[in-house]
Design a protein around this motif. Structure first.
Motif, short mmCIF file in Angstrom:
data_model
loop_
_atom_site.label_atom_id
_atom_site.label_comp_id
_atom_site.label_asym_id
_atom_site.label_seq_id
_atom_site.Cartn_x
_atom_site.Cartn_y
_atom_site.Cartn_z
N ASP A 1 0.83 -1.22 0.00
CA ASP A 1 0.00 0.00 0.00
C ASP A 1 0.86 1.26 0.00
N PRO A 2 0.52 2.24 -0.85
CA PRO A 2 1.32 3.47 -0.86
C PRO A 2 1.10 4.31 0.41
N VAL A 3 2.20 4.80 0.97
CA VAL A 3 2.13 5.59 2.19
C VAL A 3 2.85 6.92 1.95
N ASP A 4 2.24 8.01 2.41
CA ASP A 4 2.84 9.34 2.25
C ASP A 4 3.81 9.59 3.41
N VAL B 1 5.71 5.72 -0.72
CA VAL B 1 6.44 4.45 -0.81
C VAL B 1 5.50 3.31 -0.41
N PRO B 2 5.69 2.11 -1.01
CA PRO B 2 4.88 0.98 -0.58
C PRO B 2 5.34 0.58 0.82
N ALA B 3 4.46 0.70 1.80
CA ALA B 3 4.91 0.46 3.18
C ALA B 3 3.74 0.09 4.08
N ASP B 4 4.10 -0.44 5.22
CA ASP B 4 3.14 -0.61 6.31
C ASP B 4 3.24 0.70 7.10
N GLY B 5 2.19 1.52 7.04
CA GLY B 5 2.23 2.86 7.63
C GLY B 5 2.60 2.86 9.11
N ASP B 6 2.03 1.90 9.87
CA ASP B 6 2.32 1.84 11.31
C ASP B 6 3.79 1.54 11.55
N GLY C 1 14.60 -2.39 2.53
CA GLY C 1 15.31 -1.12 2.61
C GLY C 1 16.73 -1.29 3.12
N THR C 2 17.34 -0.19 3.50
CA THR C 2 18.72 -0.19 4.00
C THR C 2 18.77 0.67 5.26
N TYR D 1 16.60 3.83 4.31
CA TYR D 1 16.14 3.97 2.93
C TYR D 1 14.98 3.00 2.73
N PHE D 2 13.91 3.50 2.13
CA PHE D 2 12.78 2.63 1.74
C PHE D 2 12.63 2.72 0.21
N PRO D 3 12.58 1.58 -0.47
CA PRO D 3 12.43 1.64 -1.93
C PRO D 3 11.11 2.30 -2.32
N GLU D 4 11.16 3.12 -3.40
CA GLU D 4 9.95 3.80 -3.85
C GLU D 4 9.04 2.83 -4.60
N LEU D 5 9.62 1.80 -5.18
CA LEU D 5 8.79 0.89 -5.98
C LEU D 5 8.84 -0.51 -5.38
#
Ligand code: ADP
Length: 262
Positions: A108-111, A145-150, A241-242, A258-262
């Motif tokens: 899921d995309p997260v801002d 970024v695709p992420a778990d927002g929490d 990520g890194t 770092y979190f990958p954008e894709l």
């Protein structure tokens, strides 16, 4: 370890052969040892506040029974110790949840700007209590970024909380958001920068180990559980990520994820 078995007694003289079985016992034993260490550490971390609580209950029943001032003082200590157990159990649950989900990559995309703003506003009281000014900088417009927002929130919270706690009173903490293209591709970059006393190089590789602390007494005093950076490492790993730590004694530390954008 290599197990060697001569097969001729089993299959007869015709079949002169030796069967080799290679077994990676080091890996298995290391995992077992880590598990044992972890259980021992958790037991120790829980037992310390529990022993204090039991001791104070006894004192309240006996010597401090009719001493209102002592009773208040002991109740405050008991509250602090119970709070410590509570935080430890909370962090253990977080860690086991992240580990359980480690193979499932969030989509899921997260801002990131909204998440950082929300994390920083929750940390405002802690920052004020330490006389620390929190500063948010966004260099270039960060993308979702695709992420778990929490979990993204937890990464920022844990790193910023450490920067406030260990960064030194009255020194600002900066959270910087930017974009950077690494070999892995385009990434969201988050830096949490403090101007504290820094961390000696020999500690850096071990900081993300569970319960590893540079100064255990100081960490406990600050309400630390020793699990914050272990949680960060697992969350970053889950997002492919890194995670990087740069620190200089006397100048401060920068924790970068770092979190990958894709
Ligand atoms: P804790 O609950 O003890 O803060 P963490 O896993 O979050 O546990 O951090 C591990 C240790 O790393 C801390 O005990 C502290 O010694 C060190 N540390 C973490 N962040 C910083 C920082 N910004 N500056 C100096 N030391 C830090």
């Amino acid at each position: 370890q290599v197990h060697m078995v001569t097969v001729s007694p089993i299959l007869g003289q015709k079949h002169r052969a030796v069967l080799c079985v290679f077994e990676d016992v080091t890996g298995h034993e290391q995992v077992e040892q880590m598990r044992r260490d972890f259980v021992a550490n958790v037991s120790h971390e829980l037992r310390t506040p529990l022993t204090a609580l039991l001791g104070f209950i006894e004192t309240l029943r006996g010597a401090a029974r009719d001493d209102a001032a002592a009773r208040d003082r002991f109740l405050n200590i008991m509250e602090r110790e119970a709070g410590r157990m509570n935080r430890l159990v909370r962090d253990l649950l977080h860690l086991s949840r992240v580990e359980a989900e480690e193979r499932i990559r969030p989509t899921d995309p997260v801002d990131p700007v909204a998440v950082v703003q929300s994390a920083l506003s929750s940390l405002k009281p802690l920052a004020e209590a330490h006389g620390v000014m929190l500063d948010l900088k966004t260099d270039s417009a960060p993308r979702s970024v695709p992420a778990d927002g929490d979990q993204l929130m937890q990464v920022i919270t844990n790193l910023t909380e450490n920067a406030i706690k260990y960064g030194g009173a009255d020194r600002p903490v900066t959270v910087r958001l930017s974009r950077e293209v690494l070999a892995k591709g385009p990434m969201l970059r988050i830096d949490v920068v403090d101007r504290g006393e820094g961390i000696a190089a020999e500690h850096l590789p071990r900081l993300t180990e569970r319960f590893y602390r540079v100064d255990a007494h100081r960490s406990r005093e600050k309400g630390g559980t020793g699990l914050g950076l272990a949680i960060v490492k697992h969350i970053v790993h889950r997002h492919r990520g890194t995670f990087r730590i740069d620190s200089r004694i006397g100048e401060g530390s920068t924790f970068t994820v770092y979190f990958p954008e894709l």
